[in-house]
Design a protein around this motif. Sequence first.
Motif, short mmCIF file in Angstrom:
data_model
loop_
_atom_site.label_atom_id
_atom_site.label_comp_id
_atom_site.label_asym_id
_atom_site.label_seq_id
_atom_site.Cartn_x
_atom_site.Cartn_y
_atom_site.Cartn_z
N VAL A 4 0.83 -1.20 0.00
CA VAL A 4 0.00 0.00 0.00
C VAL A 4 0.87 1.26 0.00
O VAL A 4 0.62 2.20 -0.77
CB VAL A 4 -0.96 0.00 1.21
CG1 VAL A 4 -1.61 1.35 1.41
CG2 VAL A 4 -2.02 -1.08 1.04
N ASN A 5 1.89 1.29 0.85
CA ASN A 5 2.77 2.46 0.92
C ASN A 5 3.50 2.70 -0.41
O ASN A 5 3.66 3.84 -0.83
CB ASN A 5 3.80 2.31 2.04
CG ASN A 5 3.17 2.45 3.41
OD1 ASN A 5 2.05 2.90 3.56
ND2 ASN A 5 3.90 2.02 4.43
N MET A 42 2.46 1.71 -3.47
CA MET A 42 1.50 2.11 -4.49
C MET A 42 0.99 3.54 -4.29
O MET A 42 0.63 4.21 -5.24
CB MET A 42 0.32 1.14 -4.53
CG MET A 42 0.69 -0.26 -5.02
SD MET A 42 1.38 -0.28 -6.68
CE MET A 42 3.13 -0.39 -6.38
N ALA A 43 0.99 4.01 -3.05
CA ALA A 43 0.54 5.37 -2.75
C ALA A 43 1.41 6.43 -3.42
O ALA A 43 0.96 7.56 -3.63
CB ALA A 43 0.51 5.59 -1.24
N ASP A 98 -4.71 4.46 -10.28
CA ASP A 98 -5.56 3.54 -9.53
C ASP A 98 -4.92 2.18 -9.65
O ASP A 98 -4.47 1.78 -10.74
CB ASP A 98 -6.97 3.50 -10.13
CG ASP A 98 -7.71 4.81 -9.91
OD1 ASP A 98 -7.51 5.45 -8.86
OD2 ASP A 98 -8.49 5.19 -10.80
N ASN A 151 -9.17 -2.91 -4.00
CA ASN A 151 -8.46 -1.64 -4.07
C ASN A 151 -7.10 -1.86 -3.43
O ASN A 151 -6.99 -2.03 -2.21
CB ASN A 151 -9.24 -0.56 -3.33
CG ASN A 151 -8.49 0.76 -3.25
OD1 ASN A 151 -7.35 0.88 -3.67
ND2 ASN A 151 -9.14 1.76 -2.70
N LYS A 162 -4.73 0.06 -2.84
CA LYS A 162 -4.20 1.17 -2.04
C LYS A 162 -4.88 1.21 -0.67
O LYS A 162 -4.71 2.16 0.08
CB LYS A 162 -4.38 2.50 -2.77
CG LYS A 162 -3.46 2.64 -3.99
CD LYS A 162 -3.51 4.03 -4.57
CE LYS A 162 -2.46 4.22 -5.64
NZ LYS A 162 -2.43 5.59 -6.14
N SER A 163 -5.63 0.16 -0.34
CA SER A 163 -6.33 0.06 0.94
C SER A 163 -5.81 -1.14 1.72
O SER A 163 -6.01 -2.29 1.31
CB SER A 163 -7.84 -0.10 0.71
OG SER A 163 -8.47 -0.49 1.91
N CYS A 183 -3.40 -1.42 -13.30
CA CYS A 183 -3.09 -0.03 -12.98
C CYS A 183 -3.64 0.85 -14.10
O CYS A 183 -3.49 0.53 -15.28
CB CYS A 183 -1.58 0.19 -12.86
SG CYS A 183 -0.81 -0.81 -11.60
#
Length: 87
Positions: free
Chosen positions: A23-24, A26-27, A32, A43, A45-46, A65
């Motif tokens: 997640v970190n 991809m942030a 998306d 998702n 990013k969650s 992506c």
Amino acid sequence: MVSAKTIVVNPQGMHMRPAQLFVNTMAKYKSDVTIIFGDKTINAKSIMHLMAACIKQGSEIEIQCSGEQEAEALKAAVELVESGLGE
């Protein structure tokens, strides 16, 4: 949109530390990021969605992506999963 299939090699699968690292990472990208796992669309990013998916070692996932940095995000995501997610 770009996508790639890969296999989760981390022995514990997508548990807390690997999911947080994913997640970190991809942030950082203006895209998306979605993981397709079985019939689930997640998702990526969650942290909560990733952990709830119960993705285990040996699972095939598809990473999708879309957005400004889609190619860079996909490359980073695949490399991360194939390297064992930091473990």
